[in-house]
Design an enzyme around this catalytic site. Sequence first.
Site, PDB file in Angstrom:
ATOM      1  N   ARG A 175       6.264  67.413  21.695  1.00 48.71           N
ATOM      2  CA  ARG A 175       6.357  66.199  22.164  1.00 48.71           C
ATOM      3  C   ARG A 175       7.335  65.223  21.473  1.00 48.71           C
ATOM      4  NH1 ARG A 175       3.611  67.428  26.650  1.00 48.71           N
ATOM      5  NH2 ARG A 175       1.233  67.611  26.440  1.00 48.71           N
ATOM      6  N   ARG A 205      20.771  42.551  27.739  1.00 51.06           N
ATOM      7  CA  ARG A 205      20.100  43.682  27.355  1.00 51.06           C
ATOM      8  C   ARG A 205      21.011  44.800  27.438  1.00 51.06           C
ATOM      9  NH1 ARG A 205      16.383  42.106  23.592  1.00 51.06           N
ATOM     10  NH2 ARG A 205      14.808  40.901  24.751  1.00 51.06           N
ATOM     11  N   GLU A 243      13.094  31.559  19.046  1.00 48.77           N
ATOM     12  CA  GLU A 243      13.924  31.824  20.321  1.00 48.77           C
ATOM     13  C   GLU A 243      14.011  30.495  21.089  1.00 48.77           C
ATOM     14  OE1 GLU A 243      12.679  35.347  22.623  1.00 48.77           O
ATOM     15  OE2 GLU A 243      13.261  36.337  20.999  1.00 48.77           O
ATOM     16  N   PRO A 263       2.989  54.769  27.048  1.00 47.93           N
ATOM     17  CA  PRO A 263       2.348  55.459  26.355  1.00 47.93           C
ATOM     18  C   PRO A 263       2.640  57.043  26.648  1.00 47.93           C
ATOM     19  CG  PRO A 263       1.027  54.467  28.110  1.00 47.93           C
ATOM     20  CD  PRO A 263       2.299  54.043  28.073  1.00 47.93           C
ATOM     21  N   GLY A 264       3.378  57.426  27.566  1.00 48.13           N
ATOM     22  CA  GLY A 264       3.816  58.624  27.797  1.00 48.13           C
ATOM     23  C   GLY A 264       4.766  59.422  26.524  1.00 48.13           C
ATOM     24  N   GLU A 275      20.751  36.783  13.671  1.00 45.58           N
ATOM     25  CA  GLU A 275      22.364  36.593  13.841  1.00 45.58           C
ATOM     26  C   GLU A 275      23.034  37.464  14.840  1.00 45.58           C
ATOM     27  OE1 GLU A 275      23.759  40.001  10.467  1.00 45.58           O
ATOM     28  OE2 GLU A 275      23.715  37.789  10.043  1.00 45.58           O
TER      29      GLU A 275
END
Length: 183
Positions: free
Chosen positions: A37, A64, A96, A114-115, A140
């Site tokens: 796993r 992102r 933020e 959760p996998g 920063e």
Amino acid sequence: MSSLEEKTIATEKIFEGRVISLQVDEVELPNGNKTKRELVKHPGAVAIIALTDDKKLVMVEQYRKALEKTIVEIPAGKLEKGETPDVCAKRELEEETGYDCAKLKLLTSFYTSPGFADEIVHVYLATGLSKKENAAGLDEDEFVNLLELTLDEALHAITEKKIYDAKTIFAVQYIQLQEALKK
């Protein structure tokens, strides 16, 4: 029903980073077979549904890198070592957005994937917002645009895929449900 537990036989640490660590566990399955796993370990995070007095959602627009795009999100951040989720939520809200809150309520917590990962996100509702003088600033390496969206604007942002992550979609749907329950 028999146990579904997978027993760890061995763990190999692959990477230890600032935000996550990676490991490969060899496990024994319930039927006795063995497999591997690949796991991502994460310290946990908070996400804040911050509502202004006029019922606008305080959000941040942020690039992102993993997605190679800018998206709109509710304020959020990872737990620091030894930090409680409540303290983290107030800190992240201030860093933020520059806001403090009079009331902070834990709504729920959930595992993101959760996998393969143990990341848990604690979702808070922050109300009684006030702008803080001398608020703690962003990290920063963090750059955001502050937004305040109405529920309709947030729902539109979901259809436009500007809001595109689970915690923020959950937040918008939570507010939508609260509004529907008032009717």
